[in-house]
Design a protein around this motif. Structure first.
Motif, PDB file in Angstrom:
ATOM      1  N   UNK A   1      -2.158   7.993   8.177  1.00  0.00           N
ATOM      2  CA  UNK A   1      -2.741   8.615   6.988  1.00  0.00           C
ATOM      3  C   UNK A   1      -1.789   9.600   6.308  1.00  0.00           C
ATOM      4  N   UNK A   2      -0.898  10.219   7.108  1.00  0.00           N
ATOM      5  CA  UNK A   2       0.067  11.138   6.497  1.00  0.00           C
ATOM      6  C   UNK A   2       0.988  10.389   5.530  1.00  0.00           C
TER       7      UNK A   2
ATOM      8  N   UNK B   1     -15.607 -10.276  12.706  1.00  0.00           N
ATOM      9  CA  UNK B   1     -14.967  -9.748  11.490  1.00  0.00           C
ATOM     10  C   UNK B   1     -15.401  -8.307  11.286  1.00  0.00           C
ATOM     11  N   UNK B   2     -14.505  -7.396  11.587  1.00  0.00           N
ATOM     12  CA  UNK B   2     -14.889  -5.991  11.432  1.00  0.00           C
ATOM     13  C   UNK B   2     -14.608  -5.533  10.007  1.00  0.00           C
ATOM     14  N   UNK B   3     -15.139  -4.350   9.702  1.00  0.00           N
ATOM     15  CA  UNK B   3     -14.977  -3.843   8.338  1.00  0.00           C
ATOM     16  C   UNK B   3     -13.521  -3.515   8.062  1.00  0.00           C
TER      17      UNK B   3
ATOM     18  N   UNK C   1      -2.303  14.170  16.168  1.00  0.00           N
ATOM     19  CA  UNK C   1      -2.534  13.626  14.836  1.00  0.00           C
ATOM     20  C   UNK C   1      -1.231  13.053  14.295  1.00  0.00           C
TER      21      UNK C   1
ATOM     22  N   UNK D   1       1.129   0.988 -10.175  1.00  0.00           N
ATOM     23  CA  UNK D   1       0.412   2.104  -9.558  1.00  0.00           C
ATOM     24  C   UNK D   1      -0.710   1.580  -8.671  1.00  0.00           C
TER      25      UNK D   1
ATOM     26  N   UNK E   1      -3.624  10.326 -14.482  1.00  0.00           N
ATOM     27  CA  UNK E   1      -3.605   8.980 -15.055  1.00  0.00           C
ATOM     28  C   UNK E   1      -4.739   8.739 -16.026  1.00  0.00           C
TER      29      UNK E   1
ATOM     30  N   UNK F   1     -21.844  -2.307  11.835  1.00  0.00           N
ATOM     31  CA  UNK F   1     -20.939  -2.031  10.718  1.00  0.00           C
ATOM     32  C   UNK F   1     -21.694  -1.846   9.419  1.00  0.00           C
TER      33      UNK F   1
ATOM     34  N   UNK G   1       2.998   7.848  -6.608  1.00  0.00           N
ATOM     35  CA  UNK G   1       2.010   7.693  -7.677  1.00  0.00           C
ATOM     36  C   UNK G   1       1.894   8.978  -8.486  1.00  0.00           C
TER      37      UNK G   1
ATOM     38  N   UNK H   1      -0.828   9.455   2.316  1.00  0.00           N
ATOM     39  CA  UNK H   1      -0.985  10.551   1.360  1.00  0.00           C
ATOM     40  C   UNK H   1       0.338  10.884   0.686  1.00  0.00           C
ATOM     41  N   UNK H   2       1.437  10.877   1.486  1.00  0.00           N
ATOM     42  CA  UNK H   2       2.737  11.192   0.904  1.00  0.00           C
ATOM     43  C   UNK H   2       3.139  10.115  -0.101  1.00  0.00           C
TER      44      UNK H   2
ATOM     45  N   UNK I   1      -5.912  14.864   7.396  1.00  0.00           N
ATOM     46  CA  UNK I   1      -4.994  15.234   6.321  1.00  0.00           C
ATOM     47  C   UNK I   1      -5.789  15.621   5.078  1.00  0.00           C
TER      48      UNK I   1
ATOM     49  N   UNK J   1       1.131   8.423  -1.969  1.00  0.00           N
ATOM     50  CA  UNK J   1       0.391   8.654  -3.213  1.00  0.00           C
ATOM     51  C   UNK J   1       0.959   9.864  -3.949  1.00  0.00           C
ATOM     52  N   UNK J   2       1.200  10.961  -3.190  1.00  0.00           N
ATOM     53  CA  UNK J   2       1.637  12.192  -3.856  1.00  0.00           C
ATOM     54  C   UNK J   2       2.997  11.997  -4.517  1.00  0.00           C
TER      55      UNK J   2
ATOM     56  N   UNK K   1      -1.251   2.202  -4.664  1.00  0.00           N
ATOM     57  CA  UNK K   1      -2.493   2.717  -4.083  1.00  0.00           C
ATOM     58  C   UNK K   1      -2.984   1.815  -2.963  1.00  0.00           C
TER      59      UNK K   1
ATOM     60  N   UNK L   1       0.935   0.324 -14.892  1.00  0.00           N
ATOM     61  CA  UNK L   1      -0.397   0.603 -14.341  1.00  0.00           C
ATOM     62  C   UNK L   1      -0.683  -0.298 -13.141  1.00  0.00           C
TER      63      UNK L   1
END
Lengths: 204, 337
Positions: free
Chosen positions: A52-53, A1-3, A134, A36, B128, B7, A63, A56-57, B114, A59-60, A40, A33
């Motif tokens: 990850x792009x 079980x990894x993180x 990336x 939101x 918020x 970990x 949200x 972020x988009x 990023x 969220x921007x 997230x 709420x």
């Protein structure tokens, strides 16, 4: 079980719970709420998938901009009086109908696609082919070459929607006093500098 | 089992680094609060805090201690849970953004690709905390303050976004460390000077600093969204606000003032460790923030909106088009030569 697996379960659990809360809380502001919070956590799952792009988009845009406007509108509603009158049964049939349509669509999709477990790696981690560059570069190099037409087209559609909504809400009202900064700053012809001799005064 | 151990070890190191960021940040906020009051006082020919400790340096910790021991007042008709979550969210988000700030070459908690988008996302979430505080207080003034603040932050985020895009086009990467390294030859505030000004003013508006402190304009709205807060939740708001201000100073430093790089790459200057330069530059930007607070009168709300939408947005859009054209025609864009 990894993180990363643990965080996946954490994010998905919160995501599911908060989306459940969106439709089950009585207070509409709480619903927004929780929505939101769901956004997230979806962004968190994107990060685990090395997208990850997109995270972020998400969220921007959703949200940071869309949900703020949602919250704006909902916050200004006077819902305390409407809460008691509302009857759940009133909206039950139409809600059930929409839910059934969605479930039917999902079932049809699941029946028609044979899950090929041999390339499960690609299904769970679709961006692993692009790991040498990336995530942002990978999306950019596809979006601006292969799909540039669709990209531009969606941009134009959004522009038309924006202009349309501005035109719909634009109203010329009479008697509004506006500050015209250029007129205020430009003092030519409005101010005169006069040397006043003592004891004589000036004509205005 | 071994994987689990490594970990857990990784998790512990991350927590250790977090504390390593948090404590200097806390000290920085205390010093920033002190400097803010001292500079403001000096401009108005007052002494400022000068009683508690040497030069009044312990005034801010003393204030903090006072707030900790004050009663937390929960308004009767407030939405209690949201009311208490709001300041926590404000503080947590403002600290979270610092995870990607590089203070020296290679010294950064999370060197993500990023980075700048992450900071942009986190700072767009900051609204918020204020909205929740204003709504949950269930009172007129906080609500007005929250509405104003939300509209203001959303408006100025647009121009900040375009300014960031202009910088990114000169860099070719979203990574904050690479943005700094790209300024090895020339700091971006020289070629992109108008954008530096737009970013600085937008940063003032984004952090609700004077002259754009309409959300807490005391002559109109008592204290805006903070009106109903007391004790510890109020301190959380105050700290969150100042950490955000320091973050914006750090962002200005990284985007335009060359981050940890020395002004000229010659011996006595480049022997000084990078984080010293970084802190010096952040201090300089913060000094400018404090001076603006001291001598610019507060904007009226319609003037604020006009500046954001009718001046900064067209200006920054033009800058995006102009910069990309110049970079394209003179083959200056990264990866084009």
């Amino acid at each position: 079980m990894s993180i990363s697996l643990l965080t996946f379960y954490l994010f998905s659990a919160i995501l599911l719970l908060s989306s459940l809360m969106v439709i089950s809380t009585k207070n509409p502001v709480h619903s927004v709420l929780f929505l939101i919070l769901a956004f997230l956590n979806a962004a968190g799952i994107f990060v685990i998938l090395h997208a990850e792009f997109l995270a972020m988009i998400l969220i921007i845009v959703y949200v940071g901009a869309v949900a703020v406007l949602f919250l704006f509108v909902v916050m200004m509603l006077d819902f305390k009086t409407s809460l008691e009158k509302d009857n759940i049964l009133q909206y039950m049939p139409i809600g059930l109908l929409i839910g059934l349509v969605f479930i039917a669509e999902l079932v049809i999709v699941l029946i028609n696609t044979r899950l090929d477990l041999s390339n499960i790696q690609i299904l769970t981690n679709p961006l692993s082919n692009f790991l040498d560059q990336s995530n942002t570069e990978a999306i950019g190099s596809i979006l601006y070459t292969n799909y540039v037409l669709y990209f531009q087209l969606s941009g134009v559609i959004l522009l038309v929607a924006m202009v349309g909504s501005i035109v719909l809400t634009l109203r010329d009202r009479e008697g509004v006093k506006r500050q015209i900064v250029s007129e205020q700053v430009d003092r030519k012809g409005k101010i005169e500098l006069v040397d006043v001799k003592s004891g004589e005064g000036v004509d205005i | 089992m071994n994987a689990l151990q490594s970990n857990i070890f990784e998790l512990i190191t991350i927590i250790f680094y977090c504390i390593l960021i948090f404590i200097p940040l806390l000290v920085g906020v205390v010093l920033a609060l002190y400097a803010d009051r001292k500079i403001w006082a000096a401009v108005q020919k007052r002494r400022g805090p000068n009683v508690v400790g040497p030069f009044g340096l312990f005034q801010v910790p003393a204030d903090g201690l006072k707030f900790i021991f004050k009663e937390i007042i929960l308004p009767d008709s407030a939405d209690k849970i949201v009311f208490l979550i709001a300041p926590i969210i404000t503080l947590a988000l403002s600290i979270a953004a610092w995870a990607v700030i590089p203070v020296q070459a290679g010294v950064v908690l999370a060197n993500i690709n990023v980075g700048i988008l992450y900071i942009f996302a986190i700072s767009s979430l900051g609204v918020y905390g204020i909205l929740m505080a204003g709504w949950s207080s269930n009172s007129k003034y906080p609500f007005f303050g929250a509405l104003r603040s939300a509209a203001q932050m959303v408006s100025y985020e647009v121009s900040i976004g375009f300014v960031i895009v202009t910088v990114l086009m000169c860099v070719g990467s979203l990574n904050l460390s690479e943005i700094v390294i790209a300024q090895k030859n020339i700091w971006f505030f020289i070629p992109l000077f108008p954008m530096f000004i737009v970013f600085f003013i937008s940063a003032l508006a984004e952090t609700n600093r004077p002259p754009f402190d309409l959300p807490e304009a005391e002559s109109e709205l008592v204290a805006g969204y903070q009106t109903e807060y007391s004790g510890m939740p109020f301190v959380l708001f105050l700290f969150g606000e100042y950490i955000n201000i320091l973050l914006m100073c750090a962002m200005t430093t990284i985007l335009f003032l060359g981050g940890w790089l020395p002004p000229i790459d010659v011996y006595p200057l480049n022997a000084i460790p990078g984080f010293v330069w970084f802190i010096l530059k952040v201090t300089l930007v913060f000094y400018m923030f404090a001076m603006v607070k001291a001598f610019v009168p507060r904007y009226r709300y319609d003037q604020l909106m006009r500046l954001g939408w009718k001046v900064f947005l067209p200006l920054s859009l033009l800058a995006v088009v102009l910069t990309s054209s110049i970079l394209f025609f003179f083959k200056l864009a990264p990866g084009m030569s």
